[in-house]
Each structure stands twice: as structure tokens, then as C-alpha cells.
Design a protein around this motif. Structure first.
Motif: not given
Ligand code: HEM
Ligand code: HEM
Length: 232
Positions: A87-88, A91, A93, A95, A173, A176-179, A194
Motif C-alpha cells: 500500500e505504501l 498509490r 492511502r 489509513r 509518509y 510521499w503520502k502527505r500524512q 488518515d
């Protein structure tokens, strides 16, 4: 209370956040006081005892603390970790209210690595000068003191490498994931997006009482005190 319309949700309790950032500060203190040596070793020892106390507390909190602090919440099998890695990299996200399955494994590794560093310190000694001696070094044979000291010197490199990986993961994170997991470790809150897919209700998280955390912290400090005293 869970507000369905809330855009953010509380995920980390205060004990976990205080534990984390105090550990970061104390590990920094431990590292630099060891480099400075001499009189600073007194602070190196004190900082080490505090770290031992914190780690013991965190292990206990992992059994009886808030939902996201519990080992049962984030220690998952390798299958879950691999699924999360996919998942990482892809694409997707990720959660998660608390630690993801990959991060959860890292939490356990980090806790054990810190514990090993500090525990070895108790048995370490500067055998050249005999000036700095861990509180339990006199209780064991010289041969074991040498081994513990060698381990203490070597393991700090492993610990630093793990910490570098840990911080890198948090940055990945963020970029790349904007978290922002780092912000969540500070504020205790994550954006609902998130945590759960849009439209889904927020998870029910239970937060353990602060006085339980305080009691466990005091009990941990008492254990460390008696272990240190056992060396005479
Ligand atoms: C001294 C070095 C560090 C150590 C030993 C360390 C250790 C840990 C541990 C044990 C946890 C689990 C927290 C818990 O559940 O109680 C954790 C979580 C976390 N740490 Fe660190 N940490 C260090 C430095 C940092 C730094 C410098 C940052 C930020 C730049 C950071 C960011 C985070 C984040 C974002 C989490 C939560 C991860 C998640 O959401 O699953 N850590 N860390
Ligand atoms: C997790 C916490 C700790 C960290 C990160 C840490 C780190 C270090 C490092 C990097 C050194 C090597 C300094 C050098 O010569 O370059 C050192 C030395 C030493 N540490 Fe620790 N330490 C920790 C906990 C402890 C504890 C709890 C004790 C004992 C109470 C202790 C006792 C010692 C002693 C006696 C030395 C000197 C060994 C020698 O000179 O050969 N440390 N520590």
C-alpha cells in the motif's frame, strides 16, 4: 466522545506522546554525555535510569493502556506488514488510527533495542581507568563486564541506524503520502481522512486514565531503583 463531523480525531494519549518525546530528549542526553565523559558520566547514568524507567512503563502501558498504545492493536503478523508495504509503495492511502503493521513491528524493535542499550550500560565499565562503573558491574565477573561494555559500544550504532530508519519512514509518509505522523505524535490528533475512508464512522478508541499511567510510571521507577541498588 466521537463527533462524526469532526475533521480530526484524537488517536494518541498524553502518556504515549510524553513517553516518545522524553525518550528522544533523554537518548540525546545519553549520547552526548557519553561522548563528553568525565563528570558528565553522572548525568549519563541518571539519563540511562530514566530511559529504563520509560521503557518499562511503555511495555506495561502496551498491555493496559489506551487502544492505540496496546501491543494487540499494532503487533500483527508478517502478512499484514507486507500488505501495508504494498500500500505504501503503491498509490494506496494507508489509513490507521494507531501504528500501522509495519510501524508496529518497528516500535517493538526500537523498544527492545533501547532496553538492550540501557541494560548493557548497567553492567558496563571503563576498564582502563576504572573511573566509571555501571551499578551492576561489580556483581559479575570481569569477563562479562568486558562483553557488556563491548556490546554497549557496538549497539549504539545499531540503535542509531534504527532511529535513522524510523525518522526516514516518518519523512516518507510526510512527503510521499502527505500524512503528517510527526504532527500527530505531538498533538495526539490525526485528520479523519488518515484514519478511515470517507463516509465511514470514526473508530471507537478507549483512552486509559492518566492516574493509571502515573502509577505504572512510579512502579517502573521503583523497579529501576531496586535493580540499581542491587549492585550495592
Ligand atoms: C531517539 C530517537 C527515537 C526513538 C528511540 C523513537 C522511538 C519511537 C517509539 C518507541 C515509537 C512508538 C511510540 C509508542 O507507541 O509509544 C515511536 C513513534 C513515532 N516516532 Fe519516534 N523515536 C525517535 C525519534 C523520533 C523522531 C526524531 C521523530 C520525528 C522526526 C519521530 C517520529 C515518530 C512518529 C511520527 C511516531 C508515530 C509513528 C506512527 O504513527 O505509527 N521519532 N518512536
Ligand atoms: C539507552 C541509554 C544509553 C545510551 C544511548 C548510552 C550510550 C553510550 C555510548 C555511546 C557510550 C560510549 C562512549 C564512548 O566511549 O564513545 C557509553 C559508554 C558508557 N555507558 Fe552508556 N548509554 C546508555 C545507558 C547507560 C546506562 C544505563 C549506564 C549505566 C548505568 C551506562 C554506562 C556506561 C558506561 C560505564 C560507559 C563507559 C564505558 C567505557 O568507557 O568503556 N550507559 N554509553
Amino acid at each position: 466522545m466521537i463527533d462524526k463531523n469532526a475533521r480530526s480525531i484524537r488517536v494518541w494519549d498524553l502518556p504515549v506522546r510524553l513517553f516518545h518525546w522524553t525518550l528522544v530528549i533523554l537518548l540525546t542526553v545519553s549520547y552526548f554525555t557519553a561522548q563528553a565523559g568525565g563528570e558528565w558520566m553522572k548525568f549519563h547514568f541518571w539519563s540511562g535510569y530514566a530511559i529504563l524507567t520509560l521503557v518499562l512503563f511503555r511495555i506495561a502501558w502496551g498491555f493496559v493502556g489506551s487502544t492505540t498504545a496496546r501491543f494487540t492493536d499494532f503487533v500483527k503478523g508478517p502478512g499484514a506488514a507486507i500488505a501495508h508495504l504494498r500500500e505504501l509503495v503503491g498509490r494506496g492511502r494507508p489509513r490507521e488510527a494507531g501504528h500501522n503493521p509495519l510501524g508496529g513491528a518497528m516500535v517493538v524493535v526500537l523498544l527492545l533495542a533501547v532496553l538492550a542499550q540501557a541494560a548493557a550500560g548497567l553492567f558496563s565499565a571503563d576498564t582502563d581507568t576504572g573511573m566509571v562503573t555501571g551499578p551492576l558491574a561489580l556483581a559479575i565477573a570481569d569477563k562479562w563486564v568486558d562483553r557488556a561494555t563491548a556490546f554497549h559500544h557496538y549497539w549504539i550504532n545499531v540503535l542509531l541506524a534504527l532511529v535513522a530508519l524510523h525518522v526516514l519512514a516518518a519523512v516518507v509518509y510526510l512527503v510521499w503520502k502527505r500524512q503528517n505522523l510527526i504532527g500527530a505524535m505531538v498533538s495526539g490528533r490525526k485528520p479523519l481522512d488518515d484514519v478511515v475512508p470517507p463516509g465511514q464512522p470514526a473508530p471507537r478508541l478507549v483512552f486509559a486514565p492518566g492516574r493509571l499511567a502515573l502509577s505504572l510510571l512510579l512502579a517502573s521507577a521503583a523497579i529501576v531503583y531496586f535493580v540499581v541498588r542491587a549492585g550495592g
